[in-house]
Scaffold this motif. Structure first.
Motif, short mmCIF file in Angstrom:
data_model
loop_
_atom_site.label_atom_id
_atom_site.label_comp_id
_atom_site.label_asym_id
_atom_site.label_seq_id
_atom_site.Cartn_x
_atom_site.Cartn_y
_atom_site.Cartn_z
N ILE A 144 0.84 -1.20 0.00
CA ILE A 144 0.00 0.00 0.00
C ILE A 144 0.87 1.25 0.00
CG2 ILE A 144 -1.64 1.37 1.36
CD1 ILE A 144 -2.90 -1.02 -0.15
N PHE A 145 1.89 1.29 0.89
CA PHE A 145 2.73 2.49 0.92
C PHE A 145 3.60 2.63 -0.31
CE2 PHE A 145 1.35 2.99 5.26
CZ PHE A 145 1.30 4.38 5.37
N GLU A 146 4.01 1.52 -0.92
CA GLU A 146 4.77 1.61 -2.16
C GLU A 146 3.91 2.18 -3.28
OE1 GLU A 146 6.39 -2.28 -2.85
OE2 GLU A 146 7.87 -2.05 -1.27
N SER A 147 2.61 1.90 -3.24
CA SER A 147 1.73 2.40 -4.30
C SER A 147 1.52 3.92 -4.19
CB SER A 147 0.39 1.66 -4.28
OG SER A 147 -0.37 2.03 -3.16
N TYR A 148 1.70 4.46 -2.99
CA TYR A 148 1.64 5.92 -2.80
C TYR A 148 3.08 6.44 -2.83
CZ TYR A 148 -3.20 5.69 -1.18
OH TYR A 148 -4.55 5.51 -1.07
N GLU A 149 3.63 6.56 -4.02
CA GLU A 149 5.02 6.97 -4.16
C GLU A 149 5.31 8.25 -3.38
OE1 GLU A 149 5.97 7.17 -8.28
OE2 GLU A 149 5.37 5.10 -8.62
N GLU A 150 6.45 8.28 -2.72
CA GLU A 150 7.00 9.43 -2.00
C GLU A 150 6.33 9.73 -0.66
OE1 GLU A 150 7.26 12.84 -4.55
OE2 GLU A 150 8.27 11.72 -6.12
N ILE A 151 5.27 9.00 -0.27
CA ILE A 151 4.62 9.27 1.00
C ILE A 151 5.43 8.70 2.15
CG2 ILE A 151 2.54 8.86 2.41
CD1 ILE A 151 2.15 10.84 0.08
N GLY A 152 5.89 7.48 2.01
CA GLY A 152 6.67 6.85 3.07
C GLY A 152 7.10 5.45 2.67
N ILE A 153 7.98 4.91 3.48
CA ILE A 153 8.42 3.53 3.26
C ILE A 153 8.20 2.75 4.55
CG2 ILE A 153 10.11 4.08 1.47
CD1 ILE A 153 12.28 3.73 3.64
N ILE A 155 -3.44 7.39 5.62
CA ILE A 155 -3.34 6.05 5.03
C ILE A 155 -3.35 5.00 6.14
CG2 ILE A 155 -1.88 4.48 3.69
CD1 ILE A 155 -0.91 7.05 2.17
N LEU A 156 -2.60 5.26 7.21
CA LEU A 156 -2.60 4.33 8.34
C LEU A 156 -3.99 4.18 8.94
CD1 LEU A 156 0.67 5.23 10.30
CD2 LEU A 156 0.20 3.15 8.99
N ASP A 157 -4.71 5.28 9.08
CA ASP A 157 -6.07 5.22 9.61
C ASP A 157 -6.96 4.35 8.74
OD1 ASP A 157 -5.39 6.82 11.77
OD2 ASP A 157 -6.18 8.67 10.87
N ALA A 158 -6.82 4.48 7.42
CA ALA A 158 -7.61 3.65 6.51
C ALA A 158 -7.21 2.18 6.63
CB ALA A 158 -7.43 4.15 5.07
N LEU A 159 -5.91 1.93 6.74
CA LEU A 159 -5.44 0.55 6.88
C LEU A 159 -5.95 -0.09 8.17
CD1 LEU A 159 -1.77 0.79 5.60
CD2 LEU A 159 -3.57 -0.70 4.70
N LYS A 160 -6.07 0.70 9.23
CA LYS A 160 -6.56 0.17 10.51
C LYS A 160 -7.99 -0.34 10.39
CE LYS A 160 -3.53 2.93 13.43
NZ LYS A 160 -3.43 4.07 14.36
#
Length: 89
Positions: A21-30, A56-61
């Protein structure tokens, strides 16, 4: 650019999904795995994107068990996180 570290605990089988998920949002975080046995990961986000990363973390939760935790005391297994912890002190 200041890196923000958010430590998280999740079931081991969810780590790859969270990384994807985070890789798909380039430049947001690793996402890095800090401690495999306890399934502790860290989100590294630059200060400018920490708000978006937290959303993004809130959505993942809503999808997977994910709990924010304090930075583990012993980061010796991960050279990068140990180095960043050393720079912070």
């Amino acid at each position: 650019m200041e890196l923000q570290a958010v430590y998280l605990e999740t079931p081991p089988e969810q780590i790859a999904y969270i990384k994807f998920i985070f890789e798909s949002y380039e430049e947001i975080g690793i996402i890095r795995t800090v401690e495999r046995k306890k399934a502790i990961i860290v989100l590294l986000a630059v200060e400018d994107y920490i708000g978006v990363a937290r959303k993004i973390l809130d959505a993942l939760k809503q999808e997977v068990p994910l709990v924010e935790i304090p930075r583990p005391a012993d980061l010796a297994d991960d050279w990068l996180m140990a180095e960043l912890a050393h720079e912070d002190s």
